[in-house]
Design a protein around this motif. Structure first.
Motif, PDB file in Angstrom:
ATOM      1  N   ILE A 191       0.840  -1.198   0.000  1.00 37.76           N
ATOM      2  CA  ILE A 191       0.000   0.000   0.000  1.00 37.76           C
ATOM      3  C   ILE A 191       0.876   1.248   0.000  1.00 37.76           C
ATOM      4  CG2 ILE A 191      -1.679   1.314   1.366  1.00 37.76           C
ATOM      5  CD1 ILE A 191      -2.824  -1.425   2.228  1.00 37.76           C
ATOM      6  N   ALA A 192       1.920   1.224   0.828  1.00 38.70           N
ATOM      7  CA  ALA A 192       2.804   2.387   0.900  1.00 38.70           C
ATOM      8  C   ALA A 192       3.442   2.677  -0.455  1.00 38.70           C
ATOM      9  CB  ALA A 192       3.879   2.156   1.953  1.00 38.70           C
ATOM     10  N   ASP A 193       3.724   1.618  -1.215  1.00 40.84           N
ATOM     11  CA  ASP A 193       4.308   1.803  -2.545  1.00 40.84           C
ATOM     12  C   ASP A 193       3.334   2.468  -3.504  1.00 40.84           C
ATOM     13  OD1 ASP A 193       6.671   0.726  -1.846  1.00 40.84           O
ATOM     14  OD2 ASP A 193       6.332  -1.247  -2.757  1.00 40.84           O
ATOM     15  N   GLN A 194       2.062   2.086  -3.406  1.00 42.19           N
ATOM     16  CA  GLN A 194       1.094   2.527  -4.413  1.00 42.19           C
ATOM     17  C   GLN A 194       0.317   3.769  -4.016  1.00 42.19           C
ATOM     18  OE1 GLN A 194       1.424   1.293  -7.191  1.00 42.19           O
ATOM     19  NE2 GLN A 194       2.499  -0.601  -6.736  1.00 42.19           N
ATOM     20  N   LEU A 195       0.269   4.062  -2.717  1.00 44.42           N
ATOM     21  CA  LEU A 195      -0.545   5.178  -2.234  1.00 44.42           C
ATOM     22  C   LEU A 195      -0.117   6.530  -2.807  1.00 44.42           C
ATOM     23  CD1 LEU A 195      -2.912   5.800  -0.423  1.00 44.42           C
ATOM     24  CD2 LEU A 195      -1.340   6.053   1.483  1.00 44.42           C
ATOM     25  N   PRO A 196       1.184   6.862  -2.793  1.00 41.95           N
ATOM     26  CA  PRO A 196       1.566   8.202  -3.260  1.00 41.95           C
ATOM     27  C   PRO A 196       1.098   8.488  -4.685  1.00 41.95           C
ATOM     28  CG  PRO A 196       3.424   7.128  -2.208  1.00 41.95           C
ATOM     29  CD  PRO A 196       2.353   6.089  -2.340  1.00 41.95           C
ATOM     30  N   GLY A 197       1.188   7.500  -5.556  1.00 40.02           N
ATOM     31  CA  GLY A 197       0.788   7.691  -6.949  1.00 40.02           C
ATOM     32  C   GLY A 197      -0.684   8.045  -7.059  1.00 40.02           C
ATOM     33  N   THR A 198      -1.515   7.323  -6.316  1.00 43.90           N
ATOM     34  CA  THR A 198      -2.953   7.562  -6.362  1.00 43.90           C
ATOM     35  C   THR A 198      -3.302   8.896  -5.718  1.00 43.90           C
ATOM     36  OG1 THR A 198      -3.331   5.199  -6.302  1.00 43.90           O
ATOM     37  CG2 THR A 198      -5.192   6.592  -5.740  1.00 43.90           C
ATOM     38  N   SER A 239       0.566   6.124 -18.438  1.00 43.02           N
ATOM     39  CA  SER A 239       1.034   7.051 -17.422  1.00 43.02           C
ATOM     40  C   SER A 239       2.023   6.337 -16.522  1.00 43.02           C
ATOM     41  CB  SER A 239      -0.161   7.562 -16.625  1.00 43.02           C
ATOM     42  OG  SER A 239       0.247   8.449 -15.629  1.00 43.02           O
ATOM     43  N   GLN A 240       3.047   5.761 -17.126  1.00 41.74           N
ATOM     44  CA  GLN A 240       3.987   4.976 -16.330  1.00 41.74           C
ATOM     45  C   GLN A 240       5.287   5.728 -16.152  1.00 41.74           C
ATOM     46  OE1 GLN A 240       3.835   1.386 -18.754  1.00 41.74           O
ATOM     47  NE2 GLN A 240       2.667   0.419 -17.131  1.00 41.74           N
ATOM     48  N   GLY A 241       6.129   5.201 -15.277  1.00 40.33           N
ATOM     49  CA  GLY A 241       7.420   5.818 -15.058  1.00 40.33           C
ATOM     50  C   GLY A 241       7.272   7.150 -14.356  1.00 40.33           C
ATOM     51  N   SER A 242       8.297   7.979 -14.436  1.00 38.92           N
ATOM     52  CA  SER A 242       8.276   9.211 -13.656  1.00 38.92           C
ATOM     53  C   SER A 242       7.972  10.417 -14.520  1.00 38.92           C
ATOM     54  CB  SER A 242       9.636   9.387 -12.982  1.00 38.92           C
ATOM     55  OG  SER A 242      10.648   9.326 -13.978  1.00 38.92           O
ATOM     56  N   HIS A 243       7.724  10.202 -15.811  1.00 36.97           N
ATOM     57  CA  HIS A 243       7.558  11.346 -16.688  1.00 36.97           C
ATOM     58  C   HIS A 243       6.257  12.092 -16.415  1.00 36.97           C
ATOM     59  CE1 HIS A 243       8.008  13.858 -20.141  1.00 36.97           C
ATOM     60  NE2 HIS A 243       9.198  13.316 -20.356  1.00 36.97           N
ATOM     61  N   PRO A 244       6.352  13.407 -16.117  1.00 36.21           N
ATOM     62  CA  PRO A 244       5.132  14.139 -15.761  1.00 36.21           C
ATOM     63  C   PRO A 244       4.122  14.241 -16.895  1.00 36.21           C
ATOM     64  CG  PRO A 244       7.024  15.618 -15.871  1.00 36.21           C
ATOM     65  CD  PRO A 244       7.557  14.238 -16.004  1.00 36.21           C
ATOM     66  N   ALA A 245       4.565  14.149 -18.149  1.00 42.74           N
ATOM     67  CA  ALA A 245       3.617  14.262 -19.264  1.00 42.74           C
ATOM     68  C   ALA A 245       2.533  13.198 -19.171  1.00 42.74           C
ATOM     69  CB  ALA A 245       4.363  14.139 -20.587  1.00 42.74           C
ATOM     70  N   GLY A 246       2.914  12.063 -18.596  1.00 38.31           N
ATOM     71  CA  GLY A 246       1.964  10.963 -18.477  1.00 38.31           C
ATOM     72  C   GLY A 246       0.812  11.276 -17.541  1.00 38.31           C
ATOM     73  N   THR A 294       9.028  -3.112 -10.991  1.00 39.15           N
ATOM     74  CA  THR A 294       8.184  -2.112 -10.347  1.00 39.15           C
ATOM     75  C   THR A 294       6.750  -2.574 -10.528  1.00 39.15           C
ATOM     76  OG1 THR A 294       9.753  -0.485 -11.170  1.00 39.15           O
ATOM     77  CG2 THR A 294       7.723   0.362 -10.203  1.00 39.15           C
ATOM     78  N   PRO A 295       6.119  -3.068  -9.456  1.00 38.49           N
ATOM     79  CA  PRO A 295       4.778  -3.640  -9.613  1.00 38.49           C
ATOM     80  C   PRO A 295       3.803  -2.687 -10.289  1.00 38.49           C
ATOM     81  CG  PRO A 295       5.632  -4.109  -7.435  1.00 38.49           C
ATOM     82  CD  PRO A 295       6.604  -3.176  -8.078  1.00 38.49           C
ATOM     83  N   GLN A 296       2.952  -3.248 -11.110  1.00 43.23           N
ATOM     84  CA  GLN A 296       1.922  -2.550 -11.889  1.00 43.23           C
ATOM     85  C   GLN A 296       2.521  -1.632 -12.941  1.00 43.23           C
ATOM     86  OE1 GLN A 296      -1.237  -0.731  -9.667  1.00 43.23           O
ATOM     87  NE2 GLN A 296      -1.019  -2.195  -8.020  1.00 43.23           N
ATOM     88  N   ASP A 297       3.805  -1.637 -13.098  1.00 46.79           N
ATOM     89  CA  ASP A 297       4.421  -0.724 -14.043  1.00 46.79           C
ATOM     90  C   ASP A 297       5.254  -1.515 -15.045  1.00 46.79           C
ATOM     91  OD1 ASP A 297       5.655   1.288 -15.377  1.00 46.79           O
ATOM     92  OD2 ASP A 297       6.474   2.294 -13.628  1.00 46.79           O
ATOM     93  N   ARG A 341      18.312  -3.887 -23.681  1.00 42.70           N
ATOM     94  CA  ARG A 341      17.427  -3.755 -22.546  1.00 42.70           C
ATOM     95  C   ARG A 341      16.003  -4.011 -23.011  1.00 42.70           C
ATOM     96  NH1 ARG A 341      15.576   0.878 -20.246  1.00 42.70           N
ATOM     97  NH2 ARG A 341      15.480   0.853 -17.978  1.00 42.70           N
ATOM     98  N   ILE A 342      15.216  -4.607 -22.134  1.00 44.35           N
ATOM     99  CA  ILE A 342      13.789  -4.775 -22.422  1.00 44.35           C
ATOM    100  C   ILE A 342      13.006  -4.145 -21.280  1.00 44.35           C
ATOM    101  CG2 ILE A 342      11.892  -6.421 -22.698  1.00 44.35           C
ATOM    102  CD1 ILE A 342      13.930  -8.433 -23.765  1.00 44.35           C
ATOM    103  N   GLU A 343      12.053  -3.303 -21.640  1.00 43.51           N
ATOM    104  CA  GLU A 343      11.084  -2.848 -20.637  1.00 43.51           C
ATOM    105  C   GLU A 343       9.808  -3.637 -20.882  1.00 43.51           C
ATOM    106  OE1 GLU A 343      12.567   1.780 -20.295  1.00 43.51           O
ATOM    107  OE2 GLU A 343      10.457   1.352 -20.670  1.00 43.51           O
ATOM    108  N   TRP A 344       9.440  -4.432 -19.897  1.00 45.74           N
ATOM    109  CA  TRP A 344       8.261  -5.291 -20.009  1.00 45.74           C
ATOM    110  C   TRP A 344       7.146  -4.604 -19.240  1.00 45.74           C
ATOM    111  CZ3 TRP A 344       8.237 -10.049 -22.584  1.00 45.74           C
ATOM    112  CH2 TRP A 344       7.083 -10.816 -22.432  1.00 45.74           C
ATOM    113  N   ARG A 345       6.236  -3.959 -19.965  1.00 47.43           N
ATOM    114  CA  ARG A 345       5.232  -3.146 -19.282  1.00 47.43           C
ATOM    115  C   ARG A 345       3.892  -3.847 -19.172  1.00 47.43           C
ATOM    116  NH1 ARG A 345       5.469   2.844 -21.574  1.00 47.43           N
ATOM    117  NH2 ARG A 345       7.715   3.109 -21.716  1.00 47.43           N
ATOM    118  N   PHE A 346       3.151  -3.470 -18.153  1.00 44.29           N
ATOM    119  CA  PHE A 346       1.817  -4.022 -17.930  1.00 44.29           C
ATOM    120  C   PHE A 346       0.783  -2.962 -18.273  1.00 44.29           C
ATOM    121  CE2 PHE A 346       4.823  -5.969 -14.988  1.00 44.29           C
ATOM    122  CZ  PHE A 346       4.778  -7.266 -15.463  1.00 44.29           C
TER     123      PHE A 346
END
Lengths: 341, 558
Positions: A108-115, A186-193, B222-225, B251-256
């Motif tokens: 939960i701690a991992d996912q909470l900040p994103g939400t 909307s993955q990774g850290s890129h704000p555009a997402g 990185t779960p869910q990512d 490198r491979i990025e395996w995304r969900f």
């Protein structure tokens, strides 16, 4: 400020204490209800053993099934398992996820900040859009104003009823597939997402807040205090900033707690659609897998957050609306207790 | 820099349209958007040349694994990703022949109870542990350890009694019962080889980053990512499908990406290079643009509807035949799947060389269906369109797993519901999540069901139609959804397992399939759908075992 004095009978600290006690009691009730409902709902519709053994339809050997049963206490009577689960929630030791085999608190701690980021940005955007709409509708006067108001009213209604999954899909189609301006995910850290998911979440809420705040603003604009201010030579922006906007913000503010809860539940759709990591997706996956500890942990966190935000909006209202600080303390209003979100 | 989207042809046009867009968005979002604008885009790949290195982005629509070690549990999502870092003992050619991989030779004893395998001596796991007979022994024992909680891999090695280390490159399996399909099931990703040192770290750690001999190494999850895989620069090219040296991509990025439309948009906009589980309409549109579509049907069983022969009304073969004659799935398959799925008339996948296909068993004939139902005593006495007999209605409960059946397949079931409804069946489609679906099956609350099953080889017939398959596993699962209990069929399926003579095996499986087809318990629909769409990459190839995509030969187009 108002001239009437508060009655002396109840000391202020005692009302404050009662106010806090009512809130804490409400929160505890919510947590207990949530944990109980989730536990029995999940247990009545499937065997959590599936989650432990790698999903439904598992063909694990008999020894593996026995080992898992023992390891997770599933050989205990149901009532014992329930009380154990309550004890875990009560002591905030949420246990380990059945499917992911990691501490629920960590997941939960991992996912909470994103939400939370998503919900907070969406609420901020919704507020910005709602206030902008309200200001535009009072700035335009006369026949033009009537037309502008009618159009805005229509836009607000459409925005309010727009289903999130549909709006999101259209945004992806236009801005990702066709124009190639923004990422579809909307993955990774890129704000555009963040842009498309935030817009998707914000638009329906903005429509709702705008409807409420615009009416309040129009009402305030014609109210005696605004007329008086103008008569004393205050400029239009000054009237707006010092008097009417504050008035208009109140009903929208009162609804922000509700809106926030709405955003948290809307996050499930948006996180799936935009493949964004978050609490909503975690909860969905966990529910499908009958991952009892994870579902209880996630739902409880959401419920607690909702209660906290409702309390927060009450406090903010006290600051914005001086009338609430008068003889009738906010504590006397009906407590907001919500189950789930 | 992050490559998030494909530019329209010229970058300044992109910026102009971006500026026009800005006022429409709120101030907070605009700042984020500007930051995004700085990211560079990549060129249209159509005319591009293959390059060395780079990051390949794969987007899966399958579930995210809860453990990256396919020994634990054992489902298709785990097989998909582990193909990049774990290798099995043997491979399989397109016509079903077992090929050397980590094992170079194998020989079964006359009685089928002892198997001798010769192993490669030049392979090392990516943590430096040598691949040898001890490693093979550790893997079989890991699969059999109850604490691993293996299901698919456990089935593969269930009959192995003990593993004898003869010397470093020779290992001997002692079996409890003969199993001619042993090498076939060992070719599956669920029984792939892992570093013993890796497995000794314990389940939790091994789940996060299993260690294999494959062309890539798990770097992070990185779960869910995403899961990030990096190239194994010391890769020894063992792969039977052909390769020389390490993989091309670094490198491979395996995304969900769970939503199919989003996945497709991400592919179209250049965010990702490969997607799986595309929608049929998207496949057709992609092909219409002359872009690459890989059709890789899964082996073993075809997708089919099975009729529960253990309870009324399908305990009467005439009622089963009536259902199959009335179902008429062909028009639905043609329209709903946009030409991406071909009708099957076999219980086995089209990639199984020993399949028996017989169109005549499944010829549509609604009149004959009505006659059969009349003969069986089912008549519409009250005129409501649904037939009755002895106070019971001709009801068919059909639980549908919304996690396993695609939207197109669910629509097909609705058409079959309408077609069979026309002759008097009351088909009740019951959409439900996967757990509830297994629950309904375990409780025998179904008359018809469509259940996928992926493995390698015709021995899947034994798993699906041997009467042992009607007995639930400890988890409640049973595979014989048709509830066939035929001693003659059981005997055939067992004797096929005991013989190592390929011609004899083929003959036995033909006889067995004849019995299954003639029982009218199965309505085959099409192969298990496995499709991949790619853009900006070449050399993505499905393994000819369970059709998972291998990215060893993939090259980005620069």
């Amino acid at each position: 400020m108002g001239g009437t004095e508060a009655p002396r009978a109840i000391p202020a600290w005692r009302t404050a204490l009662r106010w806090v006690a009512a809130r804490v009691g409400g929160a505890l009730l919510v947590v207990w209800l949530v944990a109980t409902i989730v536990f029995f709902a999940l247990r009545s519709s499937g065997d959590p053993l599936e989650a432990i053994l790698g999903g439904p339809g598992s063909q694990a050997g008999p020894e593996a099934v026995e080992a898992a049963r023992r390891e997770y206490g599933l050989d205990q009577p149901l009532i014992v398992q329930y009380l154990l689960q309550l004890w875990r929630v009560g002591t905030l030791q949420l246990g380990d996820s059945y499917a992911r085999r990691q501490p629920v608190a960590d997941l939960i701690a991992d996912q909470l900040p994103g939400t939370l980021l998503l919900a907070v940005l969406a609420l901020a955007l919704a507020w910005a859009l709602a206030v902008a709409g309200a200001v535009v509708s009072t700035s335009a006067r006369g026949r033009v104003g009537a037309v502008v108001n009618a159009v805005l009213r229509g836009v607000e209604v459409i925005a309010t009823v727009m289903p999130g999954f549909w709006l999101g899909a259209v945004l992806i189609l236009v801005f990702a597939s066709t124009l190639g301006l923004l990422p579809a995910t909307s993955q990774g850290s890129h704000p555009a997402g963040l842009v498309l998911p935030v817009v998707t979440l914000a638009v329906p809420i903005a429509g709702f807040l705008a409807q409420v705040s615009r009416d309040a603003l129009l009402e305030a604009d014609a109210a005696p205090f605004a007329v008086t201010a103008r008569a004393r030579g205050a400029s239009e922006p000054a009237v707006l900033l010092r008097h009417t906007l504050r008035h208009a913000a109140l009903p929208a503010l009162a609804l922000s707690g509700w809106a926030f809860g709405n955003l948290l539940s809307g996050a499930v759709v948006v996180e799936v659609l935009f493949a964004r990591p978050g609490l909503g997706r975690l909860l969905q996956d966990a529910a499908l897998a009958r991952d009892v500890p994870l579902v209880i942990g996630a739902v409880t966190s959401v419920a607690l957050m909702y209660v906290a935000v409702v309390v927060l909006t009450d406090i903010v209202e006290l600051f914005v609306d001086p009338r609430l600080r008068g003889p009738r303390p906010a504590v006397l209003r009906a407590p907001d207790v919500a189950v789930g979100s | 820099m992050a490559r998030y989207w494909t530019a329209s042809e010229n970058p300044s046009a992109r910026k102009r349209s971006l500026r026009r867009l800005l006022p429409a968005l709120a101030a907070g979002a605009a700042a984020l958007l500007l930051a995004g604008c700085a990211a560079d885009a990549f060129d249209a790949p159509s005319t591009a040349e293959p390059i060395e290195g780079g990051t390949l982005v794969y987007a899966t629509g399958d579930a995210e694994p809860t453990c990256l070690d396919p020994h634990v549990g054992g489902n298709y999502p785990q097989a998909l990703i582990s193909t990049q870092y774990l290798e099995p003992l043997v491979g399989r050619s397109p016509d079903g022949e077992i090929l050397p991989w980590l094992a170079t030779e194998w020989q079964a004893s006359e009685d089928g109870l002892t198997w001798d395998l010769t192993l490669r001596d030049d392979v090392t796991f990516t943590d430096g542990t040598p691949f040898d007979a001890e490693a093979v022994k550790a893997n079989i024992e890991h699969l059999q350890d109850p604490n691993t909680g293996s299901s698919t891999g456990w089935l593969a090695v269930q009959q192995i009694d003990s593993v004898e280390v003869v010397d470093a490159t020779h290992v001997r399996f002692h079996l409890s019962t003969p199993k001619s399909a042993l090498m076939e099931v060992l070719s599956q990703q669920w029984a792939a080889m892992q570093s013993p040192a890796g497995m000794e770290r314990g389940k939790d750690e091994n789940c996060l980053a299993p260690v294999g001999t494959g062309p890539f190494i798990v770097e992070s999850w990185t779960p869910q990512d995403r899961v990030v895989l990096i190239r194994n620069d010391d890769y020894v090219p063992t792969n039977p499908q052909g390769h020389d040296g390490p993989a091309y991509v670094e490198r491979i990025e395996w995304r969900f990406i769970p939503d199919a439309a989003t996945r497709q948009a991400a592919l179209a906009s250049g965010e990702v290079h490969v997607i799986d589980n595309p929608l049929p309409a998207d496949i057709a549109a992609w092909e219409a643009q002359d872009k690459q579509h890989i059709d890789a049907p899964r082996p073993a069983a075809s997708n089919r509807i099975e009729l529960n022969s253990a309870q009324t009304p399908f305990d009467d073969v005439r009622v089963r035949e009536a259902f199959i004659r009335a179902a008429d799935p062909n028009p639905g398959i043609a329209s709903l799947f946009h030409g991406t799925a071909e009708r099957s008339y076999s219980v086995l996948s089209s990639v199984e060389p020993m399949r028996l296909s017989d169109e005549s068993v499944f010829a549509t004939d609604a009149e004959r269906a009505a006659e059969l139902l009349d003969e069986a005593g089912w008549t519409d006495t009250d005129g409501d369109g649904v037939r009755e007999k002895d106070g019971a209605t001709l009801t068919v409960r059909f639980p549908v797993s919304t996690n396993q059946s695609t939207a197109a397949e669910q629509s097909l079931f609705e058409q079959i519901q309408a077609n069979t409804g026309a002759v008097g069946f009351d088909v009740q489609l019951e959409p439900m999540d996967l757990s509830s679906w297994y629950g309904a099956l375990a409780a025998h609350e179904y008359e018809a069901v469509s259940a996928p099953y992926t493995t390698v080889g015709p021995d899947v017939l034994r798993i699906l139609y041997h009467s042992d398959g009607t007995i639930p596993a400890p988890s409640g699962y049973f595979a014989n959804n048709a509830q066939l209990k035929d001693p003659a069929l059981d005997a055939l399926l067992e004797s096929a397992l005991a013989t190592t003579d390929e011609a004899e095996r083929a003959d036995i499986y033909t006889q067995a399939q004849r019995i299954i087809l003639d029982s009218y318990t199965v309505l085959p629909l099409y192969d298990q759908q496995n499709h991949f769409l790619t853009q900006g990459v070449e050399g993505v190839e499905p393994l000819t075992t369970i059709s998972t995509p291998l990215l060893l030969n993939a090259r980005l187009l620069g």
